[in-house]
Design a protein around this motif. Structure first.
Motif, PDB file in Angstrom:
ATOM      1  N   LEU A  44     -20.683 -17.781  24.909  1.00  0.00           N
ATOM      2  CA  LEU A  44     -20.175 -19.059  25.424  1.00  0.00           C
ATOM      3  C   LEU A  44     -19.077 -19.619  24.526  1.00  0.00           C
ATOM      4  N   VAL A  45     -19.220 -19.437  23.222  1.00  0.00           N
ATOM      5  CA  VAL A  45     -18.196 -19.902  22.288  1.00  0.00           C
ATOM      6  C   VAL A  45     -16.945 -19.040  22.407  1.00  0.00           C
ATOM      7  N   ARG A  46     -17.137 -17.743  22.438  1.00  0.00           N
ATOM      8  CA  ARG A  46     -16.006 -16.822  22.472  1.00  0.00           C
ATOM      9  C   ARG A  46     -15.210 -16.944  23.766  1.00  0.00           C
ATOM     10  N   GLU A  47     -15.888 -17.360  24.839  1.00  0.00           N
ATOM     11  CA  GLU A  47     -15.191 -17.557  26.108  1.00  0.00           C
ATOM     12  C   GLU A  47     -14.143 -18.659  26.029  1.00  0.00           C
ATOM     13  N   GLN A  48     -14.297 -19.554  25.052  1.00  0.00           N
ATOM     14  CA  GLN A  48     -13.340 -20.652  24.894  1.00  0.00           C
ATOM     15  C   GLN A  48     -12.048 -20.205  24.214  1.00  0.00           C
ATOM     16  N   VAL A  49     -12.076 -19.020  23.629  1.00  0.00           N
ATOM     17  CA  VAL A  49     -10.897 -18.501  22.930  1.00  0.00           C
ATOM     18  C   VAL A  49      -9.951 -17.877  23.956  1.00  0.00           C
ATOM     19  N   PRO A  50      -8.710 -18.305  23.985  1.00  0.00           N
ATOM     20  CA  PRO A  50      -7.763 -17.764  24.975  1.00  0.00           C
ATOM     21  C   PRO A  50      -7.448 -16.292  24.738  1.00  0.00           C
ATOM     22  N   GLY A  51      -7.113 -15.613  25.814  1.00  0.00           N
ATOM     23  CA  GLY A  51      -6.709 -14.219  25.707  1.00  0.00           C
ATOM     24  C   GLY A  51      -7.874 -13.246  25.744  1.00  0.00           C
ATOM     25  N   ARG A  52      -7.537 -11.987  25.690  1.00  0.00           N
ATOM     26  CA  ARG A  52      -8.529 -10.918  25.726  1.00  0.00           C
ATOM     27  C   ARG A  52      -9.142 -10.741  24.342  1.00  0.00           C
ATOM     28  N   LYS A  53     -10.468 -10.699  24.301  1.00  0.00           N
ATOM     29  CA  LYS A  53     -11.156 -10.558  23.028  1.00  0.00           C
ATOM     30  C   LYS A  53     -11.594  -9.109  22.807  1.00  0.00           C
ATOM     31  N   LYS A  54     -11.472  -8.638  21.572  1.00  0.00           N
ATOM     32  CA  LYS A  54     -11.862  -7.260  21.250  1.00  0.00           C
ATOM     33  C   LYS A  54     -13.391  -7.147  21.153  1.00  0.00           C
ATOM     34  N   ASN A  55     -13.902  -6.019  21.582  1.00  0.00           N
ATOM     35  CA  ASN A  55     -15.335  -5.757  21.497  1.00  0.00           C
ATOM     36  C   ASN A  55     -15.573  -4.586  20.548  1.00  0.00           C
ATOM     37  N   HIS A  56     -16.016  -4.914  19.334  1.00  0.00           N
ATOM     38  CA  HIS A  56     -16.331  -3.882  18.344  1.00  0.00           C
ATOM     39  C   HIS A  56     -17.818  -3.950  17.991  1.00  0.00           C
ATOM     40  N   ARG A  57     -18.616  -4.342  18.951  1.00  0.00           N
ATOM     41  CA  ARG A  57     -20.050  -4.463  18.693  1.00  0.00           C
ATOM     42  C   ARG A  57     -20.636  -3.109  18.279  1.00  0.00           C
ATOM     43  N   GLY A  58     -21.262  -3.090  17.090  1.00  0.00           N
ATOM     44  CA  GLY A  58     -21.886  -1.881  16.592  1.00  0.00           C
ATOM     45  C   GLY A  58     -20.926  -0.779  16.202  1.00  0.00           C
ATOM     46  N   ALA A  59     -19.635  -1.072  16.147  1.00  0.00           N
ATOM     47  CA  ALA A  59     -18.634  -0.040  15.863  1.00  0.00           C
ATOM     48  C   ALA A  59     -18.658   0.407  14.410  1.00  0.00           C
ATOM     49  N   ASP A  60     -18.315   1.683  14.201  1.00  0.00           N
ATOM     50  CA  ASP A  60     -18.182   2.207  12.846  1.00  0.00           C
ATOM     51  C   ASP A  60     -16.731   1.989  12.411  1.00  0.00           C
ATOM     52  N   LEU A  61     -16.523   0.923  11.641  1.00  0.00           N
ATOM     53  CA  LEU A  61     -15.185   0.587  11.149  1.00  0.00           C
ATOM     54  C   LEU A  61     -15.147   0.695   9.626  1.00  0.00           C
ATOM     55  N   MET A  62     -15.964   1.568   9.097  1.00  0.00           N
ATOM     56  CA  MET A  62     -16.032   1.756   7.653  1.00  0.00           C
ATOM     57  C   MET A  62     -14.674   2.216   7.125  1.00  0.00           C
ATOM     58  N   GLY A  63     -14.132   1.436   6.190  1.00  0.00           N
ATOM     59  CA  GLY A  63     -12.837   1.771   5.604  1.00  0.00           C
ATOM     60  C   GLY A  63     -11.652   1.567   6.534  1.00  0.00           C
ATOM     61  N   ALA A  64     -11.859   0.914   7.656  1.00  0.00           N
ATOM     62  CA  ALA A  64     -10.784   0.725   8.636  1.00  0.00           C
ATOM     63  C   ALA A  64      -9.640  -0.105   8.063  1.00  0.00           C
ATOM     64  N   LYS A  65      -8.427   0.233   8.456  1.00  0.00           N
ATOM     65  CA  LYS A  65      -7.239  -0.493   8.015  1.00  0.00           C
ATOM     66  C   LYS A  65      -6.901  -1.542   9.085  1.00  0.00           C
ATOM     67  N   LEU A  66      -7.287  -2.778   8.833  1.00  0.00           N
ATOM     68  CA  LEU A  66      -7.109  -3.844   9.807  1.00  0.00           C
ATOM     69  C   LEU A  66      -6.396  -5.065   9.216  1.00  0.00           C
ATOM     70  N   PRO A  67      -5.390  -4.853   8.373  1.00  0.00           N
ATOM     71  CA  PRO A  67      -4.689  -6.025   7.812  1.00  0.00           C
ATOM     72  C   PRO A  67      -3.969  -6.803   8.901  1.00  0.00           C
ATOM     73  N   GLU A  68      -4.060  -8.119   8.838  1.00  0.00           N
ATOM     74  CA  GLU A  68      -3.408  -9.009   9.798  1.00  0.00           C
ATOM     75  C   GLU A  68      -3.915  -8.802  11.236  1.00  0.00           C
ATOM     76  N   ALA A  69      -5.061  -8.169  11.390  1.00  0.00           N
ATOM     77  CA  ALA A  69      -5.572  -7.891  12.747  1.00  0.00           C
ATOM     78  C   ALA A  69      -5.950  -9.177  13.470  1.00  0.00           C
ATOM     79  N   ASP A  70      -5.662  -9.208  14.754  1.00  0.00           N
ATOM     80  CA  ASP A  70      -6.044 -10.343  15.587  1.00  0.00           C
ATOM     81  C   ASP A  70      -7.447 -10.074  16.128  1.00  0.00           C
ATOM     82  N   LEU A  71      -8.441 -10.631  15.447  1.00  0.00           N
ATOM     83  CA  LEU A  71      -9.840 -10.445  15.826  1.00  0.00           C
ATOM     84  C   LEU A  71     -10.473 -11.782  16.205  1.00  0.00           C
ATOM     85  N   ARG A  72      -9.634 -12.715  16.607  1.00  0.00           N
ATOM     86  CA  ARG A  72     -10.162 -14.020  16.987  1.00  0.00           C
ATOM     87  C   ARG A  72     -11.039 -13.882  18.234  1.00  0.00           C
TER      88      ARG A  72
END
Length: 261
Positions: free
Chosen positions: A162-190
């Motif tokens: 319900l909170v995330r629905e208030q954020v404009p635009g398409r939201k990324k879904n990384h639920r349970g993702a393996d992002l170990m060591g991922a390079k995400l500088p300046e990533a838009d993860l709002r």
């Protein structure tokens, strides 16, 4: 729901096991007092935990379960003066910690205005879980905590959505993702879902994590320098303590900047 070591009998230093690793300088079995535990139940190297090889201790948070077990469940009777209480006290503590963690998340969800449609059920859950924490040692250790967590998680998931629905635009879904060591500088993860994501040693410098759902995300050694965590959902102090950041990292007002940043 904040740890008060002055009213606890050093339960995290006794009840829980740990193994020699980068997080702990020695092995310790469950129920065995840590060699650094003093007679007053305080840590003898608290100010030097990282330097002495115990960074794992600095990221642990009992959410207030320690003092609840010590002062409520066992009425202020400590395990040293009453050895017969040691085993049941140490068995209750890890269960109580899970209950208090649930209380922490439910309380946060109740503060989220967009989550009003589930507030009634959240208040019912809060009353129920709080009541369970005040039961006898036997009733607490007999709980099916996994089932309880599953029931509460349904409500927390809905509150986050319900909170995330208030954020404009398409939201990324990384639920349970393996992002170990991922390079995400300046990533838009709002507004992203990062529930249970493995973000160990991830590069999140300057990332926008506003309103992102971080419940259960593993942030050990993740670089949050300059990241914006304003309004991040279900972020805990323990997660921050396990990560790296700097003076430019923006945090929710309910959390503190770790001293090692």
């Amino acid at each position: 729901m904040q740890a008060d070591c002055a009213d606890c009998f050093g339960l995290c230093c006794v009840a829980l096991p740990f193994s020699r690793s980068t997080d702990f300088a020695a092995d310790k079995a469950a129920g065995q007092p840590c060699s650094n535990l003093r007679s007053d139940f305080r840590c003898g190297i608290h100010a030097q935990l990282r330097d002495k090889g115990y960074p794992g201790c600095t990221v642990f948070d009992c959410f207030g379960a320690g003092q609840k077990v010590s002062q409520v469940t066992f009425g202020g009777t400590d395990w040293r003066r009453a050895p017969e209480t040691a085993r049941p006290m140490f068995e209750v503590f890890p269960v109580m910690r899970q209950l208090h963690e649930l209380l922490w998340y439910i309380t946060e969800a109740l503060d989220l205005a967009p989550a009003r449609p589930v507030h009634k059920k959240l208040r019912q859950a809060l009353t129920r879980v709080d009541g369970l924490t005040r039961g006898s040692a036997e009733s607490i250790t007999g709980l099916d905590v996994n089932a309880l967590r599953g029931e509460v998680n349904v409500l927390l998931l809905k509150a986050g959505e319900l909170v995330r629905e208030q954020v404009p635009g398409r939201k990324k879904n990384h639920r349970g993702a393996d992002l170990m060591g991922a390079k995400l500088p300046e990533a838009d993860l709002r507004g992203a879902s990062l529930r249970g994501a493995l973000l160990v040693a991830a590069d999140l410098r300057g990332a926008d994590l506003r309103d992102a759902d971080l419940i259960g995300a593993d942030l050990r050694d993740a670089d949050l320098s300059g990241a914006d965590l304003t309004g991040a959902l279900f972020l805990t102090q323990a997660q921050l303590n396990a990560a790296r950041g700097d003076a430019a990292t923006r945090l929710p007002p309910s959390l503190s900047r770790p001293v090692h940043w």
